[in-house]
Design a protein around this motif. Structure first.
Motif, PDB file in Angstrom:
ATOM      1  N   ARG A 167       0.834  -1.202   0.000  1.00 19.73           N
ATOM      2  CA  ARG A 167       0.000   0.000   0.000  1.00 19.73           C
ATOM      3  C   ARG A 167       0.876   1.262   0.000  1.00 19.73           C
ATOM      4  O   ARG A 167       0.536   2.243  -0.669  1.00 19.73           O
ATOM      5  CB  ARG A 167      -0.916  -0.004   1.237  1.00 19.73           C
ATOM      6  N   VAL A 168       1.989   1.241   0.699  1.00 26.21           N
ATOM      7  CA  VAL A 168       2.907   2.387   0.681  1.00 26.21           C
ATOM      8  C   VAL A 168       3.453   2.600  -0.724  1.00 26.21           C
ATOM      9  O   VAL A 168       3.564   3.732  -1.200  1.00 26.21           O
ATOM     10  CB  VAL A 168       4.044   2.176   1.688  1.00 26.21           C
ATOM     11  N   ARG A 169       3.783   1.510  -1.401  1.00 21.93           N
ATOM     12  CA  ARG A 169       4.288   1.641  -2.771  1.00 21.93           C
ATOM     13  C   ARG A 169       3.230   2.239  -3.682  1.00 21.93           C
ATOM     14  O   ARG A 169       3.535   3.062  -4.564  1.00 21.93           O
ATOM     15  CB  ARG A 169       4.729   0.271  -3.294  1.00 21.93           C
ATOM     16  N   GLN A 170       1.959   1.850  -3.479  1.00 24.38           N
ATOM     17  CA  GLN A 170       0.874   2.415  -4.291  1.00 24.38           C
ATOM     18  C   GLN A 170       0.720   3.918  -4.033  1.00 24.38           C
ATOM     19  O   GLN A 170       0.523   4.701  -4.965  1.00 24.38           O
ATOM     20  CB  GLN A 170      -0.424   1.682  -4.000  1.00 24.38           C
ATOM     21  N   LEU A 171       0.797   4.315  -2.768  1.00 21.99           N
ATOM     22  CA  LEU A 171       0.704   5.739  -2.447  1.00 21.99           C
ATOM     23  C   LEU A 171       1.870   6.518  -3.054  1.00 21.99           C
ATOM     24  O   LEU A 171       1.701   7.654  -3.523  1.00 21.99           O
ATOM     25  CB  LEU A 171       0.668   5.929  -0.927  1.00 21.99           C
ATOM     26  N   GLN A 172       3.064   5.926  -3.038  1.00 27.35           N
ATOM     27  CA  GLN A 172       4.222   6.576  -3.652  1.00 27.35           C
ATOM     28  C   GLN A 172       4.025   6.738  -5.151  1.00 27.35           C
ATOM     29  O   GLN A 172       4.306   7.798  -5.719  1.00 27.35           O
ATOM     30  CB  GLN A 172       5.478   5.747  -3.373  1.00 27.35           C
ATOM     31  N   THR A 173       3.518   5.699  -5.812  1.00 28.08           N
ATOM     32  CA  THR A 173       3.268   5.767  -7.251  1.00 28.08           C
ATOM     33  C   THR A 173       2.236   6.840  -7.570  1.00 28.08           C
ATOM     34  O   THR A 173       2.381   7.599  -8.538  1.00 28.08           O
ATOM     35  CB  THR A 173       2.796   4.405  -7.764  1.00 28.08           C
ATOM     36  N   ARG A 174       1.190   6.923  -6.748  1.00 31.64           N
ATOM     37  CA  ARG A 174       0.163   7.938  -6.982  1.00 31.64           C
ATOM     38  C   ARG A 174       0.716   9.346  -6.779  1.00 31.64           C
ATOM     39  O   ARG A 174       0.381  10.278  -7.521  1.00 31.64           O
ATOM     40  CB  ARG A 174      -1.020   7.689  -6.051  1.00 31.64           C
ATOM     41  N   ALA A 175       1.597   9.513  -5.786  1.00 33.08           N
ATOM     42  CA  ALA A 175       2.194  10.828  -5.559  1.00 33.08           C
ATOM     43  C   ALA A 175       3.086  11.232  -6.733  1.00 33.08           C
ATOM     44  O   ALA A 175       3.057  12.394  -7.176  1.00 33.08           O
ATOM     45  CB  ALA A 175       2.991  10.810  -4.261  1.00 33.08           C
ATOM     46  N   ILE A 176       3.882  10.306  -7.243  1.00 39.12           N
ATOM     47  CA  ILE A 176       4.744  10.611  -8.390  1.00 39.12           C
ATOM     48  C   ILE A 176       3.898  10.937  -9.612  1.00 39.12           C
ATOM     49  O   ILE A 176       4.220  11.851 -10.385  1.00 39.12           O
ATOM     50  CB  ILE A 176       5.686   9.430  -8.665  1.00 39.12           C
ATOM     51  N   ARG A 177       2.810  10.199  -9.805  1.00 36.53           N
ATOM     52  CA  ARG A 177       1.936  10.458 -10.949  1.00 36.53           C
ATOM     53  C   ARG A 177       1.329  11.858 -10.873  1.00 36.53           C
ATOM     54  O   ARG A 177       1.210  12.553 -11.888  1.00 36.53           O
ATOM     55  CB  ARG A 177       0.843   9.406 -11.004  1.00 36.53           C
ATOM     56  N   SER A 178       0.974  12.284  -9.672  1.00 35.12           N
ATOM     57  CA  SER A 178       0.407  13.625  -9.532  1.00 35.12           C
ATOM     58  C   SER A 178       1.454  14.703  -9.808  1.00 35.12           C
ATOM     59  O   SER A 178       1.131  15.777 -10.326  1.00 35.12           O
ATOM     60  CB  SER A 178      -0.172  13.800  -8.126  1.00 35.12           C
ATOM     61  N   MET A 179       2.728  14.445  -9.497  1.00 40.96           N
ATOM     62  CA  MET A 179       3.787  15.410  -9.780  1.00 40.96           C
ATOM     63  C   MET A 179       4.097  15.491 -11.270  1.00 40.96           C
ATOM     64  O   MET A 179       4.584  16.525 -11.744  1.00 40.96           O
ATOM     65  CB  MET A 179       5.058  15.042  -9.011  1.00 40.96           C
ATOM     66  N   ARG A 180       3.840  14.425 -11.995  1.00 50.42           N
ATOM     67  CA  ARG A 180       4.140  14.404 -13.419  1.00 50.42           C
ATOM     68  C   ARG A 180       3.040  15.007 -14.278  1.00 50.42           C
ATOM     69  O   ARG A 180       3.228  15.193 -15.476  1.00 50.42           O
ATOM     70  CB  ARG A 180       4.411  12.974 -13.874  1.00 50.42           C
ATOM     71  N   ARG A 181       1.888  15.291 -13.705  1.00 47.32           N
ATOM     72  CA  ARG A 181       0.795  15.865 -14.475  1.00 47.32           C
ATOM     73  C   ARG A 181       1.130  17.297 -14.902  1.00 47.32           C
ATOM     74  O   ARG A 181       1.698  18.080 -14.138  1.00 47.32           O
ATOM     75  CB  ARG A 181      -0.493  15.877 -13.654  1.00 47.32           C
ATOM     76  N   THR A 182       0.747  17.627 -16.127  1.00 43.86           N
ATOM     77  CA  THR A 182       0.992  18.982 -16.635  1.00 43.86           C
ATOM     78  C   THR A 182       0.112  20.010 -15.953  1.00 43.86           C
ATOM     79  O   THR A 182       0.406  21.209 -15.991  1.00 43.86           O
ATOM     80  CB  THR A 182       0.740  19.018 -18.148  1.00 43.86           C
ATOM     81  N   THR A 183      -0.979  19.550 -15.329  1.00 42.83           N
ATOM     82  CA  THR A 183      -1.863  20.483 -14.635  1.00 42.83           C
ATOM     83  C   THR A 183      -1.431  20.712 -13.193  1.00 42.83           C
ATOM     84  O   THR A 183      -2.156  21.362 -12.431  1.00 42.83           O
ATOM     85  CB  THR A 183      -3.308  19.945 -14.657  1.00 42.83           C
ATOM     86  N   GLY A 184      -0.304  20.145 -12.796  1.00 43.35           N
ATOM     87  CA  GLY A 184       0.167  20.314 -11.437  1.00 43.35           C
ATOM     88  C   GLY A 184       0.718  21.710 -11.203  1.00 43.35           C
ATOM     89  O   GLY A 184       0.603  22.621 -12.036  1.00 43.35           O
ATOM     90  N   GLY A 185       1.342  21.899 -10.050  1.00 50.24           N
ATOM     91  CA  GLY A 185       1.884  23.195  -9.702  1.00 50.24           C
ATOM     92  C   GLY A 185       3.116  23.544 -10.504  1.00 50.24           C
ATOM     93  O   GLY A 185       3.708  22.696 -11.199  1.00 50.24           O
TER      94      GLY A 185
END
Length: 603
Positions: A196-214
């Motif tokens: 589950r920690v690995r899944q949360l890490q993957t989701r966090a990285i995916r959110s950082m890679r989005r062009t709509t991010g900060g």
């Protein structure tokens, strides 16, 4: 982005719009939509504004005022509405006014423009806007670049919306003054499974890679992709991607194990999971090779330091003669003696010279390796000269073992022999010939085995009883064998170095195989003449009788063939010396019995 009248048939409207204008500006439509929404909100707020809405409006107006003050421009009313409708304005309003205004001044002075996204990024991470993804700065560990990169990475993690994802990634990266945590440690802290920690890490990285991010997330993605060359490898890019990621992991995530940091940075740079794992495997191989190279370099440096200290000690025993002359150029030196012939013991690759060097004994190899690693040595050449000397009644040719040039341009000839063999009669004759050669050129001379020098024998004390016993035996017998030497010494003990020191001190003649000790070397039947000048490369002993003072009848004149046979690559008899002997030169041609054509001037 579809206007209200076409909301019922959006696909048809899009087709018609693109057919009429392929370069249709979606951003302008988005700005118009935001402006429309802001106007609606403004109308509602004007009718019944809440305190929070009033505060947000005032903060947005303050951001606009800061922008106009920094740029010196005043927006038209319609542009003001578009400006205040941007979401980034509200993010800028959340930044303190001091930080916001200072960032605006820096950006305007650096590029005479002030974009809102760059403004927010400069507020969050000063210096990130002007960060140039140049690999040489990472390779050189530029402190300013690394500081901005680390702050930018922390700012990008801080932009993750979900708190749990943000906390997991922060712990994994070792942010906020904490060491990097493993998946197991984070799972234990949160009370969840490792998967589950690995899944949360993957989701966090995916959110950082989005062009709509900060803005920080977008900048991190762009900078890491450019530095690591994950997506695009420019022609001639060095080092490869895996090695770049390994260096980035060491620079940005020093507390995280490389096997964990490399795939994580690869994902942030845009690589998928499979490619990130492959790059991590390549980086592990590179890391292992680097460790091996570092161990070899450490061993080499230890060897260099040891060689420097040893040569420093040996150089104190170098004999210098007259005014020093510079060493010959490296390209002028070559091996005179045939290295493929008798006496070659082996070959060793010299890193300083970049070639194979032949040696004739382990002692010579030890000295060659010393010169190869000593930093005081610029270059050296094995057997570069041929020098004539007289021994046992005939002229011989000796090839000095090594010619060495120091970093300050001085030249030293090195005679390599075990210390106890330096007192042998043939080696003494060679040393005297080389000494005379160096005296004419101002070169240095040293006899060594790599650890000790000839001065060890010259300064060694000898028991007077040993000296008295051997002197008496030699006066009685004239020549002593090894059994006779032991019998003459009786109960006196003497080692080989002390015996060699005594032989040098008394100028006795000593040879081995078989062992013979004499008072001095028998006189030669005839002696060679001295060279005419310092330019001659042939050196002869100066202790031999003067030929000019001897009548021609008492000299055994060699034949022309014998004289030619005695010539060496370093030179031989001159025409003046042959003329003094009354020998015609050049010799007659054996086929025609006629004198051959005289060669070019005296050799």
């Amino acid at each position: 982005m579809v206007p209200e009248p076409a909301a019922d048939e959006p696909l048809g409207w899009l087709r018609a719009r693109l057919a009429a204008d392929p370069a249709y500006s979606w951003q302008s439509m988005l700005d118009a939509r935001r402006l429309h929404e802001r106007r609606e909100r403004q109308e509602r707020n004007d009718r019944d504004p809440t305190p929070a809405q009033q505060r947000r409006t005032a903060e947005a107006d303050e951001v606009l005022a800061d922008w106009e003050q920094a740029t010196g421009h005043v927006l038209r009313p319609e542009r003001r509405e578009v400006f205040l409708a941007r979401t980034v304005v509200h993010d800028l309003a959340a930044v303190t006014s001091e930080v916001r205004r200072a960032a605006a001044r820096r950006l305007w002075q650096a590029g005479t423009r002030l974009l809102l996204d760059d403004w927010l990024l400069e507020c969050v991470c000063p210096g990130a806007v002007g960060l140039t993804p140049a690999w040489n700065r990472i390779a050189e560990r530029d402190p300013d670049t690394l500081l901005v990169l680390r702050e930018l990475l922390a700012a990008a993690v801080g932009e993750i919306v979900k708190e749990r994802d943000r906390e997991v990634l922060s712990r994994r990266l070792g942010l906020y003054d904490q060491s990097a945590h493993t998946l197991e440690k984070i799972a234990e802290a949160f009370g969840i499974s490792r998967e589950r920690v690995r899944q949360l890490q993957t989701r966090a990285i995916r959110s950082m890679r989005r062009t709509t991010g900060g803005p920080a997330s977008r900048k991190v993605h762009a900078v890491l992709a450019e530095l690591s060359c994950v997506d695009r490898v420019p022609p001639g890019a060095e080092p490869p991607t895996a090695e770049r990621l390994l260096d980035l992991a060491d620079a940005l995530l020093p507390s995280m194990a490389p096997r964990q940091a490399v795939p994580l940075l690869a994902r942030l740079a845009g690589a998928d999971r499979v490619r990130a794992e492959n790059l991590a495997a390549e980086a592990a191989t590179v890391r292992m090779l680097r460790h091996d190279a570092a161990r070899r370099e450490t061993a080499r440096q230890v060897r260099v330091d040891r060689a420097a200290r040893r040569w420093e000690a040996l150089s104190a025993d170098v004999n210098w003669f007259g005014k020093a002359e510079p060493a010959p150029a490296r390209e002028e030196l070559d091996v005179l003696r045939e290295k493929g012939g008798r006496g070659v013991f082996g070959m060793w690759h010299c890193p300083k010279l970049g070639r194979e060097v032949a040696y004739e004994s382990d002692t010579e190899l030890r000295v060659i390796q010393l010169l190869s690693f000593a930093p005081q040595v610029a270059y050296y050449q094995e057997q570069p000269l041929a020098i004539s000397y007289w021994f046992a009644g005939r002229q011989r040719t000796y090839y000095p073992d090594l010619l060495m040039a120091t970093v300050d341009g001085q030249c030293i000839l090195i005679e390599v022999k075990p210390v106890y063999e330096m007192a042998m009669a043939v080696n003494v004759a060679k040393y005297r010939a080389v000494e005379a050669f160096c005296r004419n050129r101002g070169w240095g001379l040293i006899a060594t085995d790599g650890n000790r020098t000839l001065s060890l024998l010259e300064n060694r004390s000898v028991d007077p009883r040993v000296d008295t016993a051997l002197t008496a035996a030699l006066e009685t017998h004239g020549e002593l064998t090894w059994p006779q030497v032991r019998a003459a010494l009786g109960d006196l003990e003497v080692d080989s170095l002390t015996m060699s020191a005594l032989i040098l001190k008394r100028s006795w003649s000593w040879s081995i195989r078989p062992y013979r000790l004499r008072m001095r070397e028998p006189a030669a039947p005839h002696a060679p003449l001295e060279p005419d000048g310092p330019g001659s490369r042939s050196v002869l002993l100066d202790s031999l009788p003067d030929v000019a003072a001897t009548s021609a009848a008492s000299i055994a004149i060699p034949s022309p063939d014998e004289i030619e046979a005695m010539r060496t690559p370093a030179g031989g008899w001159t025409r003046d010396q042959l003329s003094a002997w009354g020998i015609p030169w050049p010799p007659p041609d054996p086929h025609t019995n006629m004198w051959s054509t005289p060669p070019s001037p005296a050799r």
